[in-house]
Design a protein around this motif. Structure first.
Motif, PDB file in Angstrom:
ATOM      1  N   PHE A 107      -0.241  21.476 -27.471  1.00 36.16           N
ATOM      2  CA  PHE A 107      -1.763  21.556 -28.141  1.00 36.16           C
ATOM      3  C   PHE A 107      -2.134  22.917 -27.439  1.00 36.16           C
ATOM      4  O   PHE A 107      -3.184  23.073 -27.974  1.00 36.16           O
ATOM      5  CB  PHE A 107      -2.514  20.373 -27.503  1.00 36.16           C
ATOM      6  N   ALA A 165       2.870   6.644  -6.883  1.00 36.18           N
ATOM      7  CA  ALA A 165       2.110   7.491  -7.541  1.00 36.18           C
ATOM      8  C   ALA A 165       2.729   9.000  -7.419  1.00 36.18           C
ATOM      9  O   ALA A 165       2.706   9.874  -7.987  1.00 36.18           O
ATOM     10  CB  ALA A 165       0.706   7.618  -7.237  1.00 36.18           C
ATOM     11  N   MET A 166       3.460   9.179  -6.071  1.00 36.82           N
ATOM     12  CA  MET A 166       3.880  10.635  -5.874  1.00 36.82           C
ATOM     13  C   MET A 166       5.107  10.748  -6.722  1.00 36.82           C
ATOM     14  O   MET A 166       5.406  11.873  -7.110  1.00 36.82           O
ATOM     15  CB  MET A 166       4.114  10.620  -4.209  1.00 36.82           C
ATOM     16  N   ARG A 217       0.716  -1.234  -0.044  1.00 39.99           N
ATOM     17  CA  ARG A 217      -0.147   0.069   0.070  1.00 39.99           C
ATOM     18  C   ARG A 217       1.058   1.308  -0.097  1.00 39.99           C
ATOM     19  O   ARG A 217       0.672   2.093  -0.670  1.00 39.99           O
ATOM     20  CB  ARG A 217      -0.867  -0.091   1.239  1.00 39.99           C
ATOM     21  N   GLU A 265       5.619   9.261  -9.406  1.00 37.52           N
ATOM     22  CA  GLU A 265       5.288   9.607 -10.766  1.00 37.52           C
ATOM     23  C   GLU A 265       4.617  10.695 -11.263  1.00 37.52           C
ATOM     24  O   GLU A 265       4.611  11.160 -12.341  1.00 37.52           O
ATOM     25  CB  GLU A 265       4.087   8.199 -10.960  1.00 37.52           C
ATOM     26  N   SER A 266       4.218  11.593  -9.989  1.00 37.72           N
ATOM     27  CA  SER A 266       3.711  12.854 -10.373  1.00 37.72           C
ATOM     28  C   SER A 266       4.286  13.804 -10.922  1.00 37.72           C
ATOM     29  O   SER A 266       4.110  14.522 -11.946  1.00 37.72           O
ATOM     30  CB  SER A 266       2.816  13.415  -9.088  1.00 37.72           C
ATOM     31  N   PHE A 283       4.631  15.958 -18.236  1.00 37.06           N
ATOM     32  CA  PHE A 283       3.846  15.400 -19.504  1.00 37.06           C
ATOM     33  C   PHE A 283       2.852  16.580 -19.803  1.00 37.06           C
ATOM     34  O   PHE A 283       2.554  16.745 -20.826  1.00 37.06           O
ATOM     35  CB  PHE A 283       3.127  14.124 -19.119  1.00 37.06           C
ATOM     36  N   VAL A 284       2.520  17.276 -18.524  1.00 35.59           N
ATOM     37  CA  VAL A 284       1.319  18.423 -18.688  1.00 35.59           C
ATOM     38  C   VAL A 284       2.040  19.406 -19.597  1.00 35.59           C
ATOM     39  O   VAL A 284       1.317  20.043 -20.288  1.00 35.59           O
ATOM     40  CB  VAL A 284       0.826  18.814 -17.349  1.00 35.59           C
ATOM     41  N   MET A 340       2.204  18.625 -22.953  1.00 37.58           N
ATOM     42  CA  MET A 340       1.047  18.824 -23.683  1.00 37.58           C
ATOM     43  C   MET A 340       0.735  20.100 -24.021  1.00 37.58           C
ATOM     44  O   MET A 340      -0.136  20.560 -25.109  1.00 37.58           O
ATOM     45  CB  MET A 340      -0.117  17.958 -22.908  1.00 37.58           C
ATOM     46  N   ILE A 349       4.465  13.403 -14.565  1.00 37.35           N
ATOM     47  CA  ILE A 349       3.075  13.847 -14.991  1.00 37.35           C
ATOM     48  C   ILE A 349       2.973  15.337 -15.160  1.00 37.35           C
ATOM     49  O   ILE A 349       2.669  15.819 -16.230  1.00 37.35           O
ATOM     50  CB  ILE A 349       1.957  13.365 -13.986  1.00 37.35           C
ATOM     51  N   TYR A 350       3.863  15.981 -14.441  1.00 37.60           N
ATOM     52  CA  TYR A 350       3.960  17.337 -14.438  1.00 37.60           C
ATOM     53  C   TYR A 350       4.541  17.697 -15.871  1.00 37.60           C
ATOM     54  O   TYR A 350       4.210  18.622 -16.357  1.00 37.60           O
ATOM     55  CB  TYR A 350       4.885  18.101 -13.422  1.00 37.60           C
ATOM     56  N   PHE A 355       2.550   1.810  -3.399  1.00 37.66           N
ATOM     57  CA  PHE A 355       1.616   2.333  -4.614  1.00 37.66           C
ATOM     58  C   PHE A 355       1.437   3.823  -4.175  1.00 37.66           C
ATOM     59  O   PHE A 355       1.648   4.650  -5.173  1.00 37.66           O
ATOM     60  CB  PHE A 355       0.098   1.750  -4.484  1.00 37.66           C
ATOM     61  N   VAL A 356       1.235   4.345  -2.960  1.00 36.77           N
ATOM     62  CA  VAL A 356       1.234   5.667  -2.476  1.00 36.77           C
ATOM     63  C   VAL A 356       2.346   6.608  -3.068  1.00 36.77           C
ATOM     64  O   VAL A 356       2.427   7.439  -3.848  1.00 36.77           O
ATOM     65  CB  VAL A 356       0.735   5.916  -1.188  1.00 36.77           C
TER      66      VAL A 356
END
Lengths: 94, 234
Positions: free
Chosen positions: A78, A60-61, A53, A63-64, A70-71, A74, A67-68, A56-57
């Motif tokens: 676009f 994801a932290m 558990r 991975e964020s 990636f944003v 994008m 994700i920043y 996973f947390v």
């Protein structure tokens, strides 16, 4: 090269660069986190539920950050504000 | 390419554009409220539980158990707040598989609003449990030098909560759209399955982080009780 094509070229190049470096760091970090979690589960199989558990947390932290990036890529591809401004200036001038 | 469902305007209400985000948020709210009302309509001791009520009890008990593992203080208001957040986000993320349904969590407005509600809830819970002085004192701990960093940290928490949820859900939609153009038969399905998994995990993480922030704001210094130390040594 016109202003428009310079902006387009640099935006596309930077988007690729952003995603590549944004993938590099979190990949290393996630690999370290997963390997430590696996060795922790191997040592203490009873705590596997808690460890996975928390894993996973933390994954994801980590991975964020990817994700920043990636944003940002994008937005560059676009929803580029400079591109829209340059395009408006060109259509008004021409 | 549409990056957010904010750009899809369903209808206009007295000059205010009602976007797909707002409409779909209300759809999800109606779904959650309707199902809960229908299930708990006959909530009496003499009525035997049916399968819907059992399912709802499993969900609520699961949330209670997860919260109890994180925060030591039992506060039912944390359950109401965090449980609502979790159920809303997980429903929104799972409904991405419905064709034509633009999930509201793929819009930065929705996730920013959710993160803002967490950002407002943390001081409310903190002041409620420690008092204003006690809560404000937590900003200058361990020393006065940390005051600006604690304040910046409070805001960066909210921003990262919002961007994390938005980025994950939006990236799933964008990757699906790109793969539809590149390899339209099989790969989008696989990525959608991955998107379902990511959606549930992100909802879980949003709820967990909200609980952690709230319980760190409400945490009182541990009081060493005689009975507690006895239990620890056993």
């Amino acid at each position: 090269m016109t202003d428009l094509s310079i902006i387009a070229a640099i935006s596309i190049f930077t988007a690729g660069l952003t995603v590549s470096f944004g993938a590099l760091g979190p990949a290393l970090g996630e690999g370290r986190a997963a390997s430590s979690a696996l060795s922790a589960i191997a040592q203490q199989p009873d705590a596997a539920a808690t460890i996975s558990r928390t894993l996973f947390v933390s994954l994801a932290m980590i991975e964020s950050t990817a994700i920043y990036c990636f944003v940002v890529a994008m937005i560059l591809l676009f929803a580029n504000p400079f591109w829209n401004t340059a395009l408006a200036a060109v259509t008004q001038g021409g | 390419m549409e990056l957010t469902p904010d750009e899809t305007i369903i209808f206009a209400l007295r000059g205010i554009a009602i976007t797909a985000t707002v409409v779909n948020t209300w759809v999800i709210m109606a779904l959650l409220t309707g199902v809960s009302v229908l299930v708990t309509r006959n909530l009496r001791p003499d009525v035997p539980p049916n399968r819907w009520r059992t399912a709802l009890e499993v969900i609520v008990n699961g949330i209670v158990g997860q919260i109890a593992e994180i925060s030591e203080r039992r506060d039912p208001r944390v359950l109401y707040f965090v449980g609502t957040l979790f159920l809303f986000i997980v429903t929104a993320n799972l409904l991405t598989v419905v064709p034509g349904f633009d999930t509201p969590t793929a819009s930065l407005s929705t996730t920013a609003a959710l993160a803002l509600s967490v950002l407002v809830a943390v001081p409310i819970f903190g002041v409620g449990s420690r008092g204003i002085g006690g809560y404000l004192r937590s900003y200058i701990e361990p020393s006065f030098v940390m005051l600006p960093f604690n304040i910046i940290g409070e805001f960066s928490r909210g921003i990262s909560l919002a961007i994390r949820l938005y980025g994950n859900i939006m990236s799933g939609a964008v990757i699906g759209a790109i793969l539809l153009g590149v390899a339209p038969f099989f790969f989008p399905v696989v990525m959608d399955m991955l998107g379902l998994l990511t959606g549930v995990i992100q909802a879980y993480i949003f709820a967990i982080l909200a609980t952690v922030y709230i319980s760190s704001a409400t945490a009182t210094p541990p009081v060493l009780d005689a009975s507690e130390t006895k239990e620890d040594t056993q």
